[in-house]
Design a protein around this motif. Structure first.
Motif, PDB file in Angstrom:
ATOM      1  N   SER A  80      24.433 -19.932 101.441  1.00 14.99           N
ATOM      2  CA  SER A  80      23.606 -20.399 100.529  1.00 14.99           C
ATOM      3  C   SER A  80      22.263 -19.656 100.492  1.00 14.99           C
ATOM      4  CB  SER A  80      23.385 -21.729 100.953  1.00 14.99           C
ATOM      5  OG  SER A  80      22.906 -21.698 102.231  1.00 14.99           O
ATOM      6  N   ASP A  81      21.939 -18.778 101.369  1.00 13.86           N
ATOM      7  CA  ASP A  81      20.868 -18.003 101.644  1.00 13.86           C
ATOM      8  C   ASP A  81      21.168 -16.416 101.345  1.00 13.86           C
ATOM      9  OD1 ASP A  81      18.502 -16.384 102.105  1.00 13.86           O
ATOM     10  OD2 ASP A  81      17.718 -18.103 103.484  1.00 13.86           O
ATOM     11  N   PRO A  82      20.807 -15.764 100.302  1.00 15.71           N
ATOM     12  CA  PRO A  82      21.442 -14.461 100.396  1.00 15.71           C
ATOM     13  C   PRO A  82      20.826 -13.544 101.103  1.00 15.71           C
ATOM     14  CG  PRO A  82      20.869 -15.181  97.874  1.00 15.71           C
ATOM     15  CD  PRO A  82      20.442 -16.367  98.795  1.00 15.71           C
ATOM     16  N   LEU A  83      19.341 -13.575 101.477  1.00 19.14           N
ATOM     17  CA  LEU A  83      19.060 -12.961 102.655  1.00 19.14           C
ATOM     18  C   LEU A  83      19.590 -13.134 103.995  1.00 19.14           C
ATOM     19  CD1 LEU A  83      16.559 -10.665 103.301  1.00 19.14           C
ATOM     20  CD2 LEU A  83      14.960 -12.646 103.528  1.00 19.14           C
ATOM     21  N   LEU A  84      19.707 -14.263 104.310  1.00 18.72           N
ATOM     22  CA  LEU A  84      20.180 -14.509 105.557  1.00 18.72           C
ATOM     23  C   LEU A  84      21.497 -14.116 105.577  1.00 18.72           C
ATOM     24  CD1 LEU A  84      20.200 -16.133 108.324  1.00 18.72           C
ATOM     25  CD2 LEU A  84      20.918 -18.062 106.969  1.00 18.72           C
ATOM     26  N   ALA A  85      22.418 -13.959 104.521  1.00 21.46           N
ATOM     27  CA  ALA A  85      23.691 -13.366 104.422  1.00 21.46           C
ATOM     28  C   ALA A  85      23.686 -11.949 104.619  1.00 21.46           C
ATOM     29  CB  ALA A  85      24.265 -13.800 102.928  1.00 21.46           C
ATOM     30  N   VAL A  86      22.830 -11.079 104.037  1.00 23.58           N
ATOM     31  CA  VAL A  86      22.689  -9.844 104.586  1.00 23.58           C
ATOM     32  C   VAL A  86      22.515  -9.657 105.840  1.00 23.58           C
ATOM     33  CG1 VAL A  86      21.088  -7.714 104.078  1.00 23.58           C
ATOM     34  CG2 VAL A  86      21.792  -9.379 102.253  1.00 23.58           C
ATOM     35  N   ASN A  87      21.638 -10.268 106.488  1.00 23.43           N
ATOM     36  CA  ASN A  87      21.501 -10.056 107.948  1.00 23.43           C
ATOM     37  C   ASN A  87      22.634 -10.598 108.556  1.00 23.43           C
ATOM     38  OD1 ASN A  87      18.864  -9.207 107.724  1.00 23.43           O
ATOM     39  ND2 ASN A  87      17.845 -11.417 107.644  1.00 23.43           N
ATOM     40  N   CYS A  88      23.532 -11.299 108.471  1.00 28.90           N
ATOM     41  CA  CYS A  88      24.644 -11.895 108.995  1.00 28.90           C
ATOM     42  C   CYS A  88      25.639 -10.818 108.988  1.00 28.90           C
ATOM     43  CB  CYS A  88      25.096 -13.308 108.643  1.00 28.90           C
ATOM     44  SG  CYS A  88      24.104 -14.600 108.915  1.00 28.90           S
ATOM     45  N   LEU A  89      25.704 -10.191 107.804  1.00 29.91           N
ATOM     46  CA  LEU A  89      26.846  -9.254 107.694  1.00 29.91           C
ATOM     47  C   LEU A  89      26.241  -8.152 108.452  1.00 29.91           C
ATOM     48  CD1 LEU A  89      27.311  -8.947 103.948  1.00 29.91           C
ATOM     49  CD2 LEU A  89      29.042  -9.807 105.523  1.00 29.91           C
ATOM     50  N   GLU A  90      25.197  -7.594 108.577  1.00 32.83           N
ATOM     51  CA  GLU A  90      24.743  -6.701 109.618  1.00 32.83           C
ATOM     52  C   GLU A  90      25.218  -6.926 111.103  1.00 32.83           C
ATOM     53  OE1 GLU A  90      20.781  -4.063 110.968  1.00 32.83           O
ATOM     54  OE2 GLU A  90      20.713  -5.703 109.432  1.00 32.83           O
ATOM     55  N   SER A 135      35.701  -6.416  95.166  1.00 37.43           N
ATOM     56  CA  SER A 135      36.489  -6.016  94.297  1.00 37.43           C
ATOM     57  C   SER A 135      35.854  -6.415  93.096  1.00 37.43           C
ATOM     58  CB  SER A 135      37.757  -6.722  94.165  1.00 37.43           C
ATOM     59  OG  SER A 135      37.515  -8.355  94.268  1.00 37.43           O
ATOM     60  N   PRO A 136      35.845  -5.501  91.882  1.00 36.61           N
ATOM     61  CA  PRO A 136      35.257  -5.415  90.710  1.00 36.61           C
ATOM     62  C   PRO A 136      35.599  -7.006  90.174  1.00 36.61           C
ATOM     63  CG  PRO A 136      36.105  -3.726  90.743  1.00 36.61           C
ATOM     64  CD  PRO A 136      36.664  -4.432  91.722  1.00 36.61           C
ATOM     65  N   SER A 137      36.773  -7.601  90.064  1.00 32.45           N
ATOM     66  CA  SER A 137      36.807  -8.610  89.685  1.00 32.45           C
ATOM     67  C   SER A 137      36.511  -9.999  90.643  1.00 32.45           C
ATOM     68  CB  SER A 137      38.455  -9.079  89.478  1.00 32.45           C
ATOM     69  OG  SER A 137      39.133  -8.928  90.474  1.00 32.45           O
ATOM     70  N   GLY A 138      36.335  -9.931  91.959  1.00 33.17           N
ATOM     71  CA  GLY A 138      35.960 -11.024  92.838  1.00 33.17           C
ATOM     72  C   GLY A 138      34.364 -11.209  93.021  1.00 33.17           C
ATOM     73  N   GLY A 139      33.754 -10.316  92.767  1.00 24.46           N
ATOM     74  CA  GLY A 139      32.444 -10.289  92.938  1.00 24.46           C
ATOM     75  C   GLY A 139      31.606 -10.743  91.720  1.00 24.46           C
ATOM     76  N   ASP A 140      30.232 -11.145  92.029  1.00 25.68           N
ATOM     77  CA  ASP A 140      29.329 -11.911  91.061  1.00 25.68           C
ATOM     78  C   ASP A 140      27.986 -11.076  91.379  1.00 25.68           C
ATOM     79  OD1 ASP A 140      28.151 -12.809  93.475  1.00 25.68           O
ATOM     80  OD2 ASP A 140      28.862 -14.840  93.017  1.00 25.68           O
ATOM     81  N   VAL A 141      26.847 -11.546  90.541  1.00 27.56           N
ATOM     82  CA  VAL A 141      25.785 -10.739  90.403  1.00 27.56           C
ATOM     83  C   VAL A 141      25.088 -10.819  91.898  1.00 27.56           C
ATOM     84  CG1 VAL A 141      23.459 -10.621  89.646  1.00 27.56           C
ATOM     85  CG2 VAL A 141      25.330 -11.450  88.207  1.00 27.56           C
ATOM     86  N   LEU A 184      24.391  -7.752  95.254  1.00 23.86           N
ATOM     87  CA  LEU A 184      23.336  -7.333  95.984  1.00 23.86           C
ATOM     88  C   LEU A 184      23.539  -7.149  97.631  1.00 23.86           C
ATOM     89  CD1 LEU A 184      20.654  -9.875  94.846  1.00 23.86           C
ATOM     90  CD2 LEU A 184      20.979  -7.868  93.834  1.00 23.86           C
ATOM     91  N   LEU A 185      25.019  -7.669  97.857  1.00 25.33           N
ATOM     92  CA  LEU A 185      25.076  -7.539  99.455  1.00 25.33           C
ATOM     93  C   LEU A 185      26.137  -6.487  99.540  1.00 25.33           C
ATOM     94  CD1 LEU A 185      26.327 -11.267 100.250  1.00 25.33           C
ATOM     95  CD2 LEU A 185      24.165 -10.428 100.193  1.00 25.33           C
ATOM     96  N   ARG A 186      26.338  -5.661  98.317  1.00 21.56           N
ATOM     97  CA  ARG A 186      27.468  -4.443  98.320  1.00 21.56           C
ATOM     98  C   ARG A 186      26.974  -3.422  99.234  1.00 21.56           C
ATOM     99  NH1 ARG A 186      31.113  -3.735  94.664  1.00 21.56           N
ATOM    100  NH2 ARG A 186      30.068  -5.075  93.275  1.00 21.56           N
ATOM    101  N   SER A 191      22.768   7.989  89.160  1.00 19.79           N
ATOM    102  CA  SER A 191      21.463   7.367  89.488  1.00 19.79           C
ATOM    103  C   SER A 191      20.987   8.221  90.881  1.00 19.79           C
ATOM    104  CB  SER A 191      21.478   6.349  89.395  1.00 19.79           C
ATOM    105  OG  SER A 191      20.229   5.881  89.824  1.00 19.79           O
ATOM    106  N   SER A 192      19.969   8.881  91.108  1.00 12.67           N
ATOM    107  CA  SER A 192      19.537   9.437  92.184  1.00 12.67           C
ATOM    108  C   SER A 192      18.828   8.552  93.084  1.00 12.67           C
ATOM    109  CB  SER A 192      18.771  10.486  91.922  1.00 12.67           C
ATOM    110  OG  SER A 192      17.355  10.048  91.130  1.00 12.67           O
ATOM    111  N   THR A 193      18.609   7.104  92.475  1.00  9.48           N
ATOM    112  CA  THR A 193      17.857   6.249  93.378  1.00  9.48           C
ATOM    113  C   THR A 193      18.990   4.837  93.487  1.00  9.48           C
ATOM    114  OG1 THR A 193      16.978   5.227  91.208  1.00  9.48           O
ATOM    115  CG2 THR A 193      15.877   6.777  92.146  1.00  9.48           C
ATOM    116  N   ASP A 194      20.138   5.120  93.255  1.00  9.58           N
ATOM    117  CA  ASP A 194      21.217   4.161  93.534  1.00  9.58           C
ATOM    118  C   ASP A 194      21.433   4.104  94.943  1.00  9.58           C
ATOM    119  OD1 ASP A 194      24.410   3.639  91.965  1.00  9.58           O
ATOM    120  OD2 ASP A 194      23.176   2.534  93.140  1.00  9.58           O
ATOM    121  N   GLN A 195      21.206   2.773  95.337  1.00 14.49           N
ATOM    122  CA  GLN A 195      21.398   2.695  96.825  1.00 14.49           C
ATOM    123  C   GLN A 195      22.968   2.757  97.251  1.00 14.49           C
ATOM    124  OE1 GLN A 195      20.074  -1.136  98.624  1.00 14.49           O
ATOM    125  NE2 GLN A 195      19.995  -0.352 100.595  1.00 14.49           N
ATOM    126  N   ASP A 196      23.688   2.213  96.236  1.00 14.21           N
ATOM    127  CA  ASP A 196      25.197   2.172  96.587  1.00 14.21           C
ATOM    128  C   ASP A 196      25.548   3.668  96.852  1.00 14.21           C
ATOM    129  OD1 ASP A 196      25.197  -0.347  96.164  1.00 14.21           O
ATOM    130  OD2 ASP A 196      26.091  -0.324  94.290  1.00 14.21           O
TER     131      ASP A 196
END
Length: 550
Positions: free
Chosen positions: A261-271, A300-306, A310-312, A351-356
């Motif tokens: 439910s919290d995207p920022l918390l989700a990023v930290n949990c993935l780490e 996956s392109p079909s399973g993700g959303d906006v 951000l978590l990619r 893109s030279s600034t693309d984090q991905d």
């Protein structure tokens, strides 16, 4: 004696120090304590009860105002004296830990008896200092933690909710203690205590029902750090529900939207989940739980959303750890099509600034750096390796080229800790990567090592140092006279970092297995050895002749 007099004054200050007029006295006493011999300081401070000190700080805080500078000075000085109570007797004292049973009992009384948040935070900070000093030391000494004190500190994780900022600050302080006590190579008596019945239940209850994401995140990080220590610890953390909560905060519930439910918390949990991939039993748990499949669907392109996009970057890092640690990295890549597609998409980005793109390059390098199997997996998938050389040749920006150099270095580097057979096999795979998917020429790397941009220059030297230890690359260096002359010329580098990096290339070349058996010619061997023997800062002597005008 002078020591006895100082002890009496210090004890009087602590017992009656809630008067702002005592600020000057506290400063004088603190300065005297700092200048005293360590044994004398111990004598003084052994007579002070931490319970009395905490109450003194509490009284000062309750009676002070923001404009009362003398009272603020007194509080700060008393805190410094409190720190001395622990640092005057190092945690790794030969006779045992400095945090004795008596001191721990005093801390427990202070935490239970003090009403103000500040005074209790003061006590928790002192405990955290002791835990950090013990964890950072090389000694085998440990703190024999009092079970009642640990239970109190576990309960503090439940302090404060909603707008109660002070209560949350106490809970955050308690979570810092737990992380400090769990760090380092030793258990500090913590594993068996935290994994035991009632304390485990208290800890899990306080962490799992926290609304504050900061406190909950620290508790879940601690659970993961404990879980990686051994399989029994992982089972205990899973049984307590802590690993389940970590997964829920990262990717939500099964059948839900795919993230917490919290995207920022989700990023930290993935780490934090990436920590589990660092050990065999943690990696097995990630695979057994089906979590990798759920995470791969997000990529996956079909399973993700906006929001999932951000978590990619964090998801790619997590899968990079899993792939690098797996016995068969290629099997992980085959079983995770979403991860494989994300790497390809990131490497294809213009893109030279693309984090991905940056994360994808680093992930490919990380997979190849971990094992011979990782290098072989990269060799079997040229679609992941070839773009690195293309970025190196075509990108108009410095940062993407520097990151591509770093990824190629990791792919080709041979770990010195591997066995002789592994090093030989890794060198063979590295040579095939160089001449196959990468199709690089040494002249290209030499050109990059000469550019005026420091980030590219340093990474180019790093790549040369990584491959110079391998016979195939040393032969290429020996066949490039201009490169050899450039490496032996100390005058070309204007910064210390670049001079050190270039010198490391020569040292690496001298360590290659075939150095003495014909990779370099006899004269070149002498020049390389002399260069290393003279050292990094060698400068040839110059004769100066003074003349006098007629």
């Amino acid at each position: 004696s002078e020591t006895d007099n100082l002890c009496d004054r210090l004890k009087s200050l602590v017992l009656h120090g809630n008067n702002s007029n005592n600020a000057d006295e506290a400063i004088v006493l603190y300065k005297q304590l700092v200048e005293m011999d360590r044994s004398q300081v111990r004598t003084c401070l052994d007579r002070i009860d931490l319970f009395d000190l905490a109450h003194c700080v509490e009284a000062c805080l309750l009676n002070s105002t923001s404009a009362d500078l003398s009272k603020s000075t007194l509080v700060d000085t008393l805190r410094d004296i409190g720190s001395l109570l622990l640092t005057s007797r190092p945690p790794l004292d030969p006779k045992g830990g400095s945090l004795s049973a008596k001191r721990q009992a005093e801390f427990l009384r202070a935490l239970d008896g003090c009403k103000s948040i500040e005074a209790r935070v003061f006590c928790v900070h002192r405990l955290t200092e002791a835990a950090e000093k013990t964890a950072q030391s090389d000694s085998d000494s440990e703190i024999a933690w009092n079970h009642g004190l640990l239970r109190c500190l576990a309960n503090l994780l439940g302090e404060g909710e909603g707008d109660d900022d002070e209560g949350v600050s106490l809970a955050v302080s308690a979570s810092k203690f737990w992380l400090a006590a769990a760090s380092g190579g030793r258990s500090n008596g913590l594993d068996c205590r935290l994994l035991s019945g009632d304390l485990s239940n208290v800890f899990a209850d306080r962490v799992c029902r926290r609304e504050s994401p900061v406190v909950r995140m620290r508790g879940l990080e601690l659970a993961a750090r404990l879980a990686v220590r051994n399989p029994a610890a992982l089972v205990a953390m899973e049984t307590a529900g802590l690993l389940g909560r970590l997964v829920e905060d990262a990717v939500g519930t099964e059948g839900g939207s795919g993230i917490g439910s919290d995207p920022l918390l989700a990023v930290n949990c993935l780490e934090v989940l990436g920590l589990l991939a660092m050990c065999h039993h943690g990696l097995a748990w990630l695979q057994r739980s089906g979590l990798l499949f759920r995470l791969d669907r997000l990529l996956s392109p079909s399973g993700g959303d906006v929001i999932a996009s951000l978590l990619r970057p964090q998801l790619m890092r997590l899968f990079g750890h899993v792939t690098a640690a797996a016995p068969n990295p290629d099997a992980v890549l085959s079983a995770c099509p979403g991860f494989l597609a994300s790497l390809q998409d990131g490497l294809a980005s213009n893109s030279s600034t693309d984090q991905d793109a940056f994360v994808a390059m680093a992930t490919v390098g990380h997979i190849g750096a971990g094992s011979v199997a990782g290098k072989s997996a990269a060799l079997a998938r040229p679609e992941l390796v070839r773009p690195l050389a293309e970025i190196l040749r075509r990108s108009p920006r410095s940062e993407p080229r520097a990151r591509a150099l770093a990824a190629i270095r990791d792919l080709l580097k041979v770990n010195g800790d591997w066995s002789a057979a592994e090093r030989s096999e890794a060198a063979t795979v590295a040579e095939r990567l160089w001449s196959g998917p990468l199709s690089l020429r040494l002249a290209e790397i030499e050109k990059l090592a000469r550019v005026p941009f420091p980030e590219i220059r340093l990474e180019a030297f790093g790549l040369l140092a990584a491959i110079a230890e391998q016979d195939w690359a040393a032969s290429l260096i020996a066949a490039e006279p201009s490169l050899l002359e450039f490496l032996l010329d100390r005058r070309t580098e204007s910064t210390h970092e670049s001079a050190v990096s270039k010198f490391a290339v020569v040292e690496a070349a001298c360590r290659c297995p075939g150095f003495a058996s014909g990779v370099f010619s006899g004269p070149d061997q002498l020049r390389l050895r002399l260069h290393v023997k003279q050292g990094l800062y060698y400068a040839p002597a110059q004769a100066n002749v003074a003349t006098e005008d007629a």
